[in-house]
Design an enzyme around this catalytic site. Structure first.
Site, PDB file in Angstrom:
ATOM      1  N   TYR A   1     -19.152   8.725   0.139  1.00 43.84           N
ATOM      2  CA  TYR A   1     -18.681  10.018  -0.349  1.00 43.84           C
ATOM      3  C   TYR A   1     -19.439  10.480  -1.594  1.00 43.84           C
ATOM      4  O   TYR A   1     -19.278  11.631  -2.007  1.00 43.84           O
ATOM      5  CB  TYR A   1     -17.185   9.961  -0.685  1.00 43.84           C
ATOM      6  CG  TYR A   1     -16.292   9.591   0.473  1.00 43.84           C
ATOM      7  CD1 TYR A   1     -16.742   9.630   1.793  1.00 43.84           C
ATOM      8  CD2 TYR A   1     -14.972   9.186   0.243  1.00 43.84           C
ATOM      9  CE1 TYR A   1     -15.912   9.272   2.844  1.00 43.84           C
ATOM     10  CE2 TYR A   1     -14.129   8.839   1.300  1.00 43.84           C
ATOM     11  CZ  TYR A   1     -14.611   8.872   2.589  1.00 43.84           C
ATOM     12  OH  TYR A   1     -13.786   8.508   3.629  1.00 43.84           O
TER      13      TYR A   1
ATOM     14  N   LEU B   1      -4.405   9.969  -1.907  1.00 42.15           N
ATOM     15  CA  LEU B   1      -5.268  11.152  -2.002  1.00 42.15           C
ATOM     16  C   LEU B   1      -6.602  10.838  -1.343  1.00 42.15           C
ATOM     17  O   LEU B   1      -7.333   9.961  -1.789  1.00 42.15           O
ATOM     18  CB  LEU B   1      -5.500  11.539  -3.467  1.00 42.15           C
ATOM     19  CG  LEU B   1      -6.416  12.759  -3.657  1.00 42.15           C
ATOM     20  CD1 LEU B   1      -5.699  14.041  -3.245  1.00 42.15           C
ATOM     21  CD2 LEU B   1      -6.906  12.872  -5.100  1.00 42.15           C
TER      22      LEU B   1
ATOM     23  N   LYS C   1     -15.085   1.659   0.638  1.00 40.94           N
ATOM     24  CA  LYS C   1     -15.591   1.279   1.961  1.00 40.94           C
ATOM     25  C   LYS C   1     -17.067   0.900   1.913  1.00 40.94           C
ATOM     26  O   LYS C   1     -17.854   1.546   1.203  1.00 40.94           O
ATOM     27  CB  LYS C   1     -15.394   2.429   2.955  1.00 40.94           C
ATOM     28  CG  LYS C   1     -13.967   2.960   3.005  1.00 40.94           C
ATOM     29  CD  LYS C   1     -13.854   4.159   3.916  1.00 40.94           C
ATOM     30  CE  LYS C   1     -12.493   4.831   3.774  1.00 40.94           C
ATOM     31  NZ  LYS C   1     -12.403   5.641   2.542  1.00 40.94           N
TER      32      LYS C   1
ATOM     33  N   ILE D   1       0.861  -1.186   0.000  1.00 36.05           N
ATOM     34  CA  ILE D   1       0.000   0.000   0.000  1.00 36.05           C
ATOM     35  C   ILE D   1       0.896   1.234   0.000  1.00 36.05           C
ATOM     36  O   ILE D   1       1.808   1.342   0.823  1.00 36.05           O
ATOM     37  CB  ILE D   1      -0.958  -0.012   1.217  1.00 36.05           C
ATOM     38  CG1 ILE D   1      -1.872   1.224   1.185  1.00 36.05           C
ATOM     39  CG2 ILE D   1      -0.206  -0.103   2.541  1.00 36.05           C
ATOM     40  CD1 ILE D   1      -2.991   1.165   2.224  1.00 36.05           C
TER      41      ILE D   1
ATOM     42  N   LYS E   1      -6.198  15.433   1.869  1.00 32.09           N
ATOM     43  CA  LYS E   1      -7.090  15.848   0.789  1.00 32.09           C
ATOM     44  C   LYS E   1      -6.621  17.165   0.202  1.00 32.09           C
ATOM     45  O   LYS E   1      -6.336  18.100   0.950  1.00 32.09           O
ATOM     46  CB  LYS E   1      -8.523  16.000   1.293  1.00 32.09           C
ATOM     47  CG  LYS E   1      -9.164  14.710   1.748  1.00 32.09           C
ATOM     48  CD  LYS E   1     -10.597  14.912   2.194  1.00 32.09           C
ATOM     49  CE  LYS E   1     -10.674  15.609   3.531  1.00 32.09           C
ATOM     50  NZ  LYS E   1     -10.264  14.727   4.634  1.00 32.09           N
TER      51      LYS E   1
ATOM     52  N   SER F   1      -7.596  18.605  10.082  1.00 32.63           N
ATOM     53  CA  SER F   1      -8.916  18.989   9.557  1.00 32.63           C
ATOM     54  C   SER F   1      -9.535  20.154  10.335  1.00 32.63           C
ATOM     55  O   SER F   1     -10.625  20.052  10.890  1.00 32.63           O
ATOM     56  CB  SER F   1      -9.855  17.769   9.588  1.00 32.63           C
ATOM     57  OG  SER F   1     -10.938  17.936   8.718  1.00 32.63           O
TER      58      SER F   1
ATOM     59  N   SER G   1     -12.425   0.456   9.506  1.00 36.23           N
ATOM     60  CA  SER G   1     -12.273   1.899   9.651  1.00 36.23           C
ATOM     61  C   SER G   1     -13.118   2.366  10.834  1.00 36.23           C
ATOM     62  O   SER G   1     -14.263   1.916  10.999  1.00 36.23           O
ATOM     63  CB  SER G   1     -12.720   2.619   8.378  1.00 36.23           C
ATOM     64  OG  SER G   1     -12.554   4.017   8.490  1.00 36.23           O
TER      65      SER G   1
ATOM     66  N   ASN H   1       2.497  17.305  -0.664  1.00 31.86           N
ATOM     67  CA  ASN H   1       2.027  16.241   0.213  1.00 31.86           C
ATOM     68  C   ASN H   1       2.667  14.876  -0.058  1.00 31.86           C
ATOM     69  O   ASN H   1       2.610  13.990   0.793  1.00 31.86           O
ATOM     70  CB  ASN H   1       0.503  16.111   0.119  1.00 31.86           C
ATOM     71  CG  ASN H   1      -0.227  17.264   0.774  1.00 31.86           C
ATOM     72  OD1 ASN H   1       0.359  18.027   1.534  1.00 31.86           O
ATOM     73  ND2 ASN H   1      -1.511  17.410   0.477  1.00 31.86           N
TER      74      ASN H   1
ATOM     75  N   HIS I   1     -16.695   0.703   6.917  1.00 34.34           N
ATOM     76  CA  HIS I   1     -16.498   2.128   7.182  1.00 34.34           C
ATOM     77  C   HIS I   1     -16.702   2.494   8.654  1.00 34.34           C
ATOM     78  O   HIS I   1     -15.993   3.353   9.193  1.00 34.34           O
ATOM     79  CB  HIS I   1     -17.438   2.960   6.304  1.00 34.34           C
ATOM     80  CG  HIS I   1     -16.929   4.325   6.004  1.00 34.34           C
ATOM     81  ND1 HIS I   1     -17.289   5.043   4.888  1.00 34.34           N
ATOM     82  CD2 HIS I   1     -16.074   5.126   6.669  1.00 34.34           C
ATOM     83  CE1 HIS I   1     -16.677   6.213   4.882  1.00 34.34           C
ATOM     84  NE2 HIS I   1     -15.940   6.289   5.968  1.00 34.34           N
TER      85      HIS I   1
ATOM     86  N   ASP J   1      -8.195   7.168  -2.230  1.00 32.15           N
ATOM     87  CA  ASP J   1      -9.095   6.689  -1.181  1.00 32.15           C
ATOM     88  C   ASP J   1     -10.482   7.286  -1.380  1.00 32.15           C
ATOM     89  O   ASP J   1     -10.645   8.502  -1.461  1.00 32.15           O
ATOM     90  CB  ASP J   1      -8.560   7.094   0.198  1.00 32.15           C
ATOM     91  CG  ASP J   1      -9.456   6.601   1.322  1.00 32.15           C
ATOM     92  OD1 ASP J   1      -9.230   5.475   1.802  1.00 32.15           O
ATOM     93  OD2 ASP J   1     -10.397   7.333   1.701  1.00 32.15           O
TER      94      ASP J   1
END
Length: 344
Positions: A69, A38, A97, A33, A285, A232, A179, A295, A130, A64
């Site tokens: 979403y 992103l 997810k 992985i 993000k 965030s 998750s 990033n 999720h 991701d």
């Protein structure tokens, strides 16, 4: 055409500065992985196509997303164009997810197949549950829709996981994971699993490093992916204004700015390096091409132990958590499968 495009891509990547080399971590499933991906959860729909195109052109291999979403169809359209230009599917790592309203055994394959259809893929590289709590079918994450409604379902995590394992055996997912699960919930799944969870995606940043959870995952060979790795701040302001969890933006802290100046990097690079340096995956993000480049430019420097400690000292415990889901789901704190019930 494919061969020419791949050769061009190799030459392009080789010409990039040293820091653009993408490190990988080995999953217990045997696959790699990429350490930087992103995140796409809050990228605006009108920015999404450019964000994905920019990311792919900037060397990102890891995207991701999630059914929840509502962006997988748009991502699929971009991937279709990328493959038509010669991009190779095997060079990408796509995470999706299972939504909370799909947390029942009979719904796992249905939701995964819908994600695959929308993404235009035959398989995903990682499929995650999720959330540990379940919602009734048809409920989404709109607070207005769910207030005052009995929205929760009891989830049999072990029965659900057996269906997740079937998706690996059927070839729809290369690897599977969890998750937003807490340590006891992960332990329960792990002990009863035939195919062990190889990835845990949770909120991790300097205010909420979750070191005990990370140590548990390391012991069980579960790679941890940090979402919201920069803290965030905009979401914190929206979700926790005047709740006692107000905190300044991590990138604005003097200690982070001082370290950025010392290493000649941006504040965001310092924070992301602090995370990947401990063998975690990060999924920041951004739809901005220049910020995307920053990033992933994390692998040509290393923070000293002393500087790592300075950032470690920013730990705020549960006060640091941004995404506790309580603003979205009325009464969730009383649900026995709420993952943060001991802290809420």
């Amino acid at each position: 055409m494919n061969t020419v495009f791949r050769l061009f891509s190799l030459v392009l990547l080789a010409s990039l500065p040293k820091g653009y080399a993408m490190d990988n971590l080995k999953l217990s499933s045997g696959y790699n992985i990429p350490s930087v991906g992103l995140g796409t959860s809050s990228i605006k729909p009108y920015d999404l196509e450019n964000a994905i195109i920019n990311a792919l052109e900037n060397g990102y291999k890891h995207i991701d997303t999630a059914f929840t979403y509502h962006n997988e169809e748009a991502i699929g359209k971009v991937l279709k164009k990328w493959f038509a230009k010669g991009g190779a599917r095997e060079n990408l790592f796509i995470t999706s997810k299972l939504p909370s309203q799909g947390n029942r055994p009979e719904s796992v394959e249905k939701y995964l197949k819908q994600s695959l259809k929308d993404l235009g893929l035959d398989y995903v590289d990682m499929y995650l549950i999720h959330t540990p709590f379940g919602l009734k079918e048809g409920v989404n994450n709109s607070p207005k829709e769910v207030n005052g409604i009995e929205i929760f379902e009891n989830v049999n995590h072990n029965a659900l996981w057996k269906e997740m394992e079937k998706q690996v055996k059927n070839g729809y997912a290369k690897s599977i994971g969890l998750s937003n699960f807490n340590q006891s919930q992960i332990d329960n799944v792990y002990k009863n699993a035939e195919i062990k969870p190889s990835n845990l995606q949770v909120e991790i940043h300097a205010y909420l490093p979750q070191k005990q959870l990370r140590q548990f995952c390391k012991k069980h060979n579960i790679v941890v992916t940090a979402y919201a790795p920069l803290g965030s701040h905009n979401s914190r302001t929206y979700l926790h204004k005047s709740t006692g969890k107000d905190l300044p933006a991590l990138i604005d802290l003097p200690i982070i700015k001082d370290l950025a100046q010392k290493y000649k990097k941006s504040p965001s690079q310092i924070l992301l390096r602090h995370t990947v340096q401990d063998d975690l995956v990060v999924i920041p993000k951004s739809s901005n091409s220049d910020r995307q480049k920053l990033n992933i430019d994390l692998f040509d420097f290393k923070l000293t132990a002393e500087d790592v400690k300075k950032i470690d000292n920013l730990d705020k415990g549960e006060k640091g958590r941004v995404f506790d889901f309580l603003k979205f789901y009325k009464g969730l704190e009383n649900n026995p499968q709420y993952p943060f019930v001991e802290q809420s």
